[in-house]
Design a protein around this motif. Structure first.
Motif, short mmCIF file in Angstrom:
data_model
loop_
_atom_site.label_atom_id
_atom_site.label_comp_id
_atom_site.label_asym_id
_atom_site.label_seq_id
_atom_site.Cartn_x
_atom_site.Cartn_y
_atom_site.Cartn_z
N SER A 213 -8.98 -1.62 13.01
CA SER A 213 -10.04 -0.71 12.60
C SER A 213 -9.92 0.61 13.34
N ASN A 214 -10.79 1.56 12.97
CA ASN A 214 -10.79 2.85 13.66
C ASN A 214 -11.03 2.69 15.16
N GLY A 215 -12.01 1.85 15.50
CA GLY A 215 -12.37 1.70 16.90
C GLY A 215 -11.23 1.21 17.76
N LEU A 240 -4.64 -0.93 8.28
CA LEU A 240 -5.61 -0.09 8.98
C LEU A 240 -6.83 0.07 8.08
N ASN A 241 -7.92 -0.60 8.45
CA ASN A 241 -9.18 -0.49 7.71
C ASN A 241 -9.91 0.74 8.23
N ASP A 242 -9.74 1.85 7.54
CA ASP A 242 -10.24 3.14 7.98
C ASP A 242 -11.61 3.40 7.37
N SER A 243 -12.67 3.17 8.17
CA SER A 243 -14.03 3.42 7.69
C SER A 243 -14.50 4.82 8.06
N ARG A 244 -13.54 5.65 8.48
CA ARG A 244 -13.77 7.08 8.75
C ARG A 244 -14.75 7.31 9.88
N TYR A 323 4.88 3.56 6.40
CA TYR A 323 3.50 3.90 6.05
C TYR A 323 3.29 3.87 4.53
N ILE A 324 2.20 3.22 4.10
CA ILE A 324 1.78 3.20 2.70
C ILE A 324 0.31 3.56 2.65
N GLY A 325 -0.03 4.55 1.85
CA GLY A 325 -1.44 4.89 1.73
C GLY A 325 -1.66 6.36 1.47
N PRO A 326 -2.92 6.75 1.40
CA PRO A 326 -4.10 5.88 1.55
C PRO A 326 -4.40 5.10 0.27
N VAL A 327 -5.04 3.94 0.44
CA VAL A 327 -5.42 3.08 -0.68
C VAL A 327 -6.94 2.95 -0.69
N ASP A 328 -7.53 2.99 -1.86
CA ASP A 328 -8.98 2.83 -1.99
C ASP A 328 -9.36 1.40 -1.63
N GLY A 329 -10.09 1.23 -0.53
CA GLY A 329 -10.44 -0.10 -0.04
C GLY A 329 -11.48 -0.81 -0.87
N HIS A 330 -12.01 -0.18 -1.91
CA HIS A 330 -13.00 -0.83 -2.78
C HIS A 330 -12.48 -0.98 -4.20
N VAL A 353 -0.36 -0.43 6.01
CA VAL A 353 -1.09 -0.07 4.80
C VAL A 353 -2.41 0.57 5.23
N HIS A 354 -2.59 1.82 4.85
CA HIS A 354 -3.78 2.59 5.23
C HIS A 354 -4.83 2.45 4.13
N VAL A 355 -5.93 1.75 4.46
CA VAL A 355 -6.99 1.47 3.48
C VAL A 355 -8.25 2.24 3.88
#
Length: 712
Positions: A213-215, A240-244, A323-330, A353-355
């Motif tokens: 995650s970001n943290g 990488l679960n990127d919740s910004r 690196y692959i992404g960004p991908v829409d996590g929803h 994978v950047h989500v």
């Protein structure tokens, strides 16, 4: 007569009304007095000067007719059942899981936003990969609740973080679907890489998937693991679960990574087997050509991928991850497409994978949240005394005292590290924004950064939870203590931490800080002592100092004293005098010693209770006095073996006190990890309650029967 149904008040306080509403209520929350006269609580003045009655707060779910139906989730007992679902059904499953989490959140009053944001990602991972054969590792337990629901633990989710219930994090002992425990974050890539190398050596073929995650990207271990993964070139998938989220609001307000049709198409192209194979073939050709062609082609490839990827994507390429992404996590279709392509790749090294996910996806959850907030606003005027006095914590008093010191001393600054910022610290941040530094999960940096601030003439208070300070111990030793640099360590969440269990339990700080030659180690027994210790620490300029205080402990006095008085270093004090037994408490356990003294005095036993205040240096004069005037000395601390009691034993043994008639016994945390439960339940399991201390005393006096009766 009977007992009325529990009435729910804010902050999870449960009041049981006895009989026909007598003037007595019993509260089950440890954060509230055990008994209170209802006649004194029935009416309070609100902010407008009007009188309002106390009202029970309705459960948020009561505002809705019934729990939302979850038809797809009801037939999914484990991940294998996802394999036969189509995309439409997978989307419905995601909605069902989100509804389940929202219901759980409203009932438990716990924030599950991180897991709500990762629902579609979790569904896609379990659809594509084959757990538990394939290993799925989570960096942060807060993201893994949808994972728990899908892996056979749905019926037990309501027990999460309760005694004998589910753990709040992933746990190897809880499920075969949890291949590695998560708690402090930043460990999944390292552990996953180890599993990948072991798989390769043993000739197996399972896939390794880690979710960060970001943290956790604030922690250096993540990049150390990525660099090693790139070097070893082992097959594994890092998501990488990127919740910004960012520690810095200015960055959050800036441009964000966009998700559109073009980026979705490029992500699918990047993850496709044909593209990856073409890229590998091209690399092989340029190597054969030689004359620097391979290096030139690599630079062109990196530049081109940097042009189509988001800002910072080339960092992962430099570390050796594709690196692959960004991908829409929803977007479940995009997630499944990309993950299926990634899963089909063999012998092509680590992939990232950047989500991109959002934590506010559920409209119903937002609706409930709005209603809850309106309820809170409408009833907040009814609880001024509860909010203003009865729910004060050590942390509240610490921040108030620190603000008072910072007003007087312009050199005081604060460095904070750890997973979350305590709400009370926001007061200091708002008051002194230029003197507050939150570095996130970068404890090693925080310690050395504080040392640098001190060398520059400032007075840093380095605030780190006990369990997270463990990660920075080398820096504490060599960058601070060995050089006698005056850094003031504020160790929060010390001792047992209730529902967070052993993962965030602060059991070891007394031991690992008190063995350092130059460190002053102290702990307050109450809020007034804490204020004095803040003042004392601010005035120590020739060596490092630390003090600890527990999480969520209610301060008994109504208000903290306004100004602290510097303490004499290494000076304890006697609180109650008796002739038979001496109880020497350290930190918050002094209060339990006083409770034991009350119990023992009723049995005719004279008990002295002393507050040690300091673990290092010890109050030698006080120790000799206690040994001389009593036949029994018991030390009590909320810490592991090797802490305060061990320092006392070392001194009284070398001083010859044990050669006489004194009996010494230590009461410490047991030599095992105490699982999640309520704070009171944990104290009982650890044997640190007033009753346990009194029973130990009775046993030493040969009154075993009375000790057993006391504990029955």
């Amino acid at each position: 007569m009977g007992t009325a149904a529990p009435t729910q008040y804010p902050f999870g306080i449960s009041a049981h009304l006895h009989g026909k509403f007598s003037n007595r209520m019993e509260f089950s929350s440890s954060n509230f007095p055990s008994r209170m006269d209802i006649s004194k609580l029935t009416w309070y003045l609100n902010s407008k000067g009007l009188v309002n009655p106390i009202r029970s707060r309705r459960d948020i779910d009561d505002l809705f007719w019934e729990k939302d139906p979850t038809p797809i989730l009801d037939v999914v007992e484990n991940p294998i059942h996802l394999k036969n679902l189509n995309v439409k059904e997978l989307k419905q499953l995601a909605d069902d899981i989100r509804a389940e989490l929202s219901s759980l959140m409203s009932k438990t009053q716990r924030s599950l936003k991180a897991s709500l944001a990762a629902v579609e990602l979790t569904v896609a991972i379990h659809y594509v990969f084959h757990a538990p054969v394939d290993k799925i590792l989570w960096d942060a337990g807060e993201q893994a609740y949808a994972h728990k629901i899908l892996t056979g633990r749905r019926s037990l989710m309501h027990t999460m973080r309760e005694k004998n219930g589910l753990c709040g994090f992933t746990s190897r002992s809880e499920s075969e679907y949890d291949p590695f425990g998560a708690g402090h974050g930043c460990n999944s890539i390292s552990a996953g890489l180890g599993m990948a190398v072991a798989r390769d050596i043993k000739g197996k073929r399972e896939r390794i998937v880690t979710v960060i995650s970001n943290g956790t990207t604030m922690a250096g271990q993540v990049y150390e693991a990525m660099s090693n993964a790139g070097y070893l070139d082992s097959n594994m998938v890092v998501i990488l679960n990127d919740s910004r989220h960012s520690l810095h609001p200015k960055i959050e307000e800036g441009p964000k990574t966009s998700i559109n049709a073009l980026s979705s198409t490029l992500s699918r192209l990047q993850s496709s087997k044909s593209f990856r194979k073409f890229r590998e073939v091209a690399k092989g050709v340029t190597k054969r050509i030689g004359r620097g062609m391979h290096e030139l082609a690599a630079k062109v490839d990196e530049y081109a991928r940097g042009m189509i990827g988001p800002l910072g994507s080339t960092l992962f390429e430099e570390l050796g991850l594709y690196y692959i992404g960004p991908v829409d996590g929803h977007n479940i279709e995009d997630l499944i497409c990309v993950l299926q392509e990634v899963a089909s790749l063999n012998s092509l090294g680590p992939v990232l994978v950047h989500v991109i996910t959002e934590e506010h996806q559920d409209s119903e959850d937002n609706q409930k949240k709005e209603i809850a907030e309106k309820q809170q606003e409408s009833s907040s005027d009814c609880y001024p005394m509860v909010y203003g006095e009865l729910l004060r914590t050590y942390s509240d008093c610490f921040v108030e005292a620190l603000i008072m010191e910072a007003e007087k001393d312009k050199d005081i600054v604060v460095v904070h590290a750890g997973m979350e910022l305590d709400p009370s610290l926001q007061l200091f941040q708002e008051r002194f924004p230029d003197k507050f530094f939150d570095v996130g999960m970068a404890e090693q940096h925080a310690v050395t950064f504080s040392a640098g601030l001190s060398c520059g003439g400032l007075k840093p208070f380095c605030i780190i939870p006990s369990t997270f300070l463990q990660r920075a111990y080398d820096q504490v030793v060599h960058d601070v203590d060995r050089q006698r640099i005056p850094v003031r360590f504020v160790i929060t969440s010390a001792g047992l931490v209730g529902s967070d269990g052993p993962l965030q339990c602060g059991a070891f700080d007394i031991t690992y800080m008190s063995c350092l030659p130059n460190m002053i180690v102290m702990a307050p027994s109450n809020d007034d002592e804490l204020v004095h210790m803040v003042t004392t620490a601010a005035q120590i300029n020739d060596r490092p100092v630390c003090f600890r205080f527990p999480r969520g402990v209610i301060v008994e006095s109504n208000n903290c004293i306004l100004h602290g008085i510097p303490m004499e270093i290494g000076k304890g004090k006697v609180l109650v005098e008796g002739k038979d037994v001496a109880l020497l408490g350290y930190g918050a356990m002094v209060q339990n010693c006083l409770r034991a003294q009350t119990l023992l005095s009723k049995l005719g036993i004279g008990v002295t209770v002393a507050d040690a205040r300091f673990c290092k240096p010890l109050d030698i004069k006080l120790l000799r006095q206690l040994c001389k005037n009593h036949s029994i000395l018991i030390t009590v601390e909320e810490g592991s073996i090797g802490g305060f009691g061990s320092h006392v034993a070392q001194f009284i043994a070398l001083d010859g006190q044990l050669d006489g008639g004194i009996k010494w016994r230590p009461i410490v945390l047991p030599d095992n990890y105490i699982e999640h439960a309520s704070p009171n339940e944990q104290l009982a399991l650890a044997g640190l309650t007033g009753h346990h201390i009194a029973a130990t005393t009775l046993s030493l006096l040969g009154r075993t029967r009375e000790a057993l009766l006391l504990m029955s």
